[in-house]
Design an enzyme around this catalytic site. Structure first.
Site, PDB file in Angstrom:
ATOM      1  N   HIS A   1      13.146  -0.854   1.911  1.00  0.00           N
ATOM      2  CA  HIS A   1      13.910  -2.082   1.641  1.00  0.00           C
ATOM      3  C   HIS A   1      14.105  -2.434   0.175  1.00  0.00           C
ATOM      4  O   HIS A   1      14.928  -3.290  -0.148  1.00  0.00           O
ATOM      5  CB  HIS A   1      13.269  -3.306   2.329  1.00  0.00           C
TER       6      HIS A   1
ATOM      7  N   ASP B   1       8.486   4.698   4.826  1.00  0.00           N
ATOM      8  CA  ASP B   1       7.052   4.960   4.967  1.00  0.00           C
ATOM      9  C   ASP B   1       6.569   4.938   6.412  1.00  0.00           C
ATOM     10  O   ASP B   1       5.751   5.767   6.817  1.00  0.00           O
ATOM     11  CB  ASP B   1       6.219   4.014   4.100  1.00  0.00           C
TER      12      ASP B   1
END
Length: 489
Positions: free
Chosen positions: A79, A237
Site C-alpha cells: 500500500h 508481504d
C-alpha cells in the site's frame, strides 16, 4: 542454483538465500528508520530501502558461490505510495501502509464515490492505508508534488526498478492499491479517472512468479552476480508469506503475527465479502484470496514490552502468565487505528477491566489475547460467508512464542500448524524466484516440495469454551468505545 528472497518490511529489510531444494543457506537483516512527521503519519525514504538492500545482498552472499545465483524476488510492505518524477527521482518520502492521514480522502471515496462503485471497480472499499487515498491526499495537499508525478510505485517495486530498470508490480500488491480491478487482474480505468492519474503513470503488472527482466549489468557487477540473474515480480508481504507457508490452492489459511496481523484465506475462485470487512485480493499463486488485516499485532507486544514496561526479555514476561481464558483485563490493539473489520483510523489502543489486584502479567496477557481476539473478529466474518476453516499455518515474529500460538489455537478454535521455517515473506520471495527460473513448474509445486509442517498446536475444548465467553465480552468493547474515539483524536 541459488535464489534470493527480499522481504522489504516496515522496520527492516530481511534477505534470505535458498537453494534449489528449498534449503535456507543464509539470512540477513538490515534496519532503516521510520518517520512520524505528525500524529498518525508514517513515512520512510525509498533511498534507505535500496541502500540497505544492497548492503544486505552483499552480506547475504559473502560466503556463497555467487555464480550460482539465478533469481531474485520479493515480499514487501503493501500500500505504500512511492512517487517518481520524469527522471525517476523520488519526489517525497513514501507514505506507508500504516499512515492514517487520508481520513478525508477515504470519506470522499467511500461516501461520495460510494462503496458500491469502489467494490464494483476494485472488489474493495477505501481504507486509510490504501494507495488511492494517498494519491488523492498528495493531489489535494501537495499539488506541486502531484504535478511532478511520472510514475506511481509500491515499496518493493521501487527496489525491483532499481535492480532492473523496469517499472513493474504484481497482481497481489496491486490489489491493495484500490486502483486495480482484482477480478480481471488489470488496472481500473474508472479508478484512474477518480484519482486523476493515467495508466501510463502506473507500473506494468505481472503475475508474482513472472520474470520482469534481469538485473542491470552494472548492478550485477557491483554484487558480483551473473548478468543473467532473473528478477521476478514478487508479491505483497502477506501473499508472499502465504507462499512461504504453503498457503496456496483452495481453502488454505495462514495467520501472520508481524508488525501488522493478518488472517489470509486462499481460494481458486474470486469472491467478495458483501460488507467489505475483508479484503478481496489476487494471490501470488495465480488465484485469489480473502484477507483480514489489523494494523498492530506483534507491534503491540513490542510497544508494551519495550516502551511501557521496559524489557527485552519477552519470554520471561510470558512465563508469568498461567491462567488462560480467565483474565479479567482486556486490550483493544488499535494503536495505529484499525482496518479489518472496523475500518476506523480513529480507533485507539485501550485497556479495560483493571482492578487493584491486576498484575503486570495480566496486562501482558491482555495484550497478547487482544491481538488474537481482533484476529477472530475477521475470522468470524469469513465464517459468516460460509467458509469452513479447521486449521491454519502461522508465521511472523509473534509466531515464535509458544504461548501466543496456544492462545491463537484456542481463541480461534483452529489447529495451528507450525512449519519448519517461519520465515514467511522472504522465503516466499525466494520460492517465487525459483518458479520464475523454472526450478519448479508452479507455485503450488514449490510449496508442496519445500514447506514442511513440524508441529501442530491443537485447541483444548475446555480453553475454547472459556475463550468463547471472553470473546463475547471483548467484541462488545469496541462498539462501546467507538463514540469516544471520535472525540479524543
Amino acid at each position: 542454483m541459488l535464489y534470493i528472497g527480499i522481504d522489504l518490511g516496515t522496520s527492516a529489510v530481511k534477505l534470505l538465500l535458498m537453494d534449489g531444494e528449498g534449503k535456507i543457506r543464509n539470512i540477513v537483516s538490515r534496519e532503516y528508520p521510520i518517520y512520524f512527521p505528525n500524529p498518525g503519519w508514517s513515512e520512510q525514504k525509498p533511498e534507505d530501502w535500496y541502500e540497505q538492500t544492497m548492503i544486505g545482498i552483499r552480506e547475504l552472499l559473502a560466503d556463497a558461490d555467487k555464480s550460482q545465483v539465478a533469481g531474485i524476488s520479493f515480499g514487501g510492505q503493501m500500500h505504500g505510495l512511492v512517487i517518481l518524477d520524469e527522471k525517476d527521482n523520488v519526489i517525497r518520502p513514501a507514505l506507508l501502509w500504516n499512515d492514517g492521514r487520508t481520513y478525508e480522502e477515504c470519506d470522499y471515496l467511500n461516501n461520495v464515490i460510494g462503496k458500491e462503485k469502489l467494490s464494483e471497480y476494485t472488489a474493495n472499499i477505501s481504507f486509510t492505508g490504501f494507495t488511492a487515498p494517498k494519491i488523492l491526499w498528495v493531489k489535494n495537499k501537495e499539488p506541486e508534488n502531484f504535478a511532478r508525478i511520472a510514475k506511481i510505485m509500491l515499496p518493493k517495486d521501487y527496489i525491483a526498478y532499481r535492480l532492473t530498470g523496469v517499472h513493474c508490480t504484481d497482481v497481489s500488491d496491486a490489489s491493495g492499491m484500490l486502483i486495480f480491478d482484482v477480478k480481471n487482474r488489470r488496472w481500473s480505468k474508472e479508478m484512474c479517472e477518480i484519482c486523476g492519474i493515467t495508466e501510463d503513470q502506473l507500473a506494468t503488472c505481472y503475475e508474482s512468479y513472472e520474470s520482469v527482466g534481469c538485473v542491470l549489468p552494472d548492478i550485477a557487477d557491483q554484487l558480483g552476480i551473473p548478468h543473467t540473474v532473473k528478477v521476478a515480480a514478487g508479491a505483497g508481504d502477506n501473499a508472499a508469506a502465504a507462499v512461504g507457508t504453503g498457503t496456496v490452492g483452495d481453502g488454505m489459511c495462514n495467520i501472520s503475527l508481524g508488525t501488522s496481523g493478518t488472517i489470509f484465506i486462499s481460494s481458486r475462485k474470486f469472491g467478495v465479502d458483501k460488507y467489505n470487512a475483508l479484503h478481496s485480493f489476487a494471490h501470488a499463486d495465480g488465484s485469489y484470496h480473502l484477507m483480514g488485516c489489523m494494523l498492530s499485532a506483534a507491534s503491540c507486544n513490542k510497544w508494551w514490552m519495550d516502551d511501557i514496561i521496559g524489557t527485552k526479555d519477552y519470554a520471561a514476561e510470558q512465563k508469568a502468565i498461567e491462567k488462560l481464558g480467565e483474565n479479567h483485563v482486556y486490550f483493544l490493539p488499535y494503536l495505529m487505528g484499525e482496518r479489518s473489520p472496523h475500518n476506523n483510523p480513529n480507533a485507539r489502543g485501550t485497556f479495560i477491566g483493571m482492578t487493584m489486584d491486576t498484575t503486570r502479567a495480566d496486562m501482558t496477557q491482555a495484550v497478547l489475547e487482544g491481538v488474537a481476539f481482533a484476529l477472530r473478529d475477521s475470522f468470524e466474518v469469513a465464517k459468516s460467508l460460509g467458509i469452513q476453516i479447521e486449521r491454519t499455518k502461522i508465521c511472523g515474529g509473534g509466531a515464535k512464542s509458544p504461548l501466543w500460538k496456544k492462545m491463537i489455537a484456542n481463541i480461534l478454535n483452529l489447529k495451528v500448524d507450525v512449519i519448519e521455517s517461519e520465515e514467511g515473506p522472504s522465503l516466499g520471495g525466494a520460492m517465487l524466484a525459483a518458479v520464475a527460473c523454472g526450478e519448479y513448474a508452479s507455485v503450488e509445486e514449490a510449496a508442496a516440495k519445500i514447506v514442511k509442517v513440524v508441529d501442530t498446536v491443537e485447541p483444548d475444548p475446555v480453553l475454547v469454551a472459556k475463550y468463547d465467553e471472553r470473546y463475547a465480552q471483548f467484541k462488545e468493547i469496541y462498539p462501546a468505545c467507538k463514540p469516544l474515539f471520535e472525540i479524543i483524536k
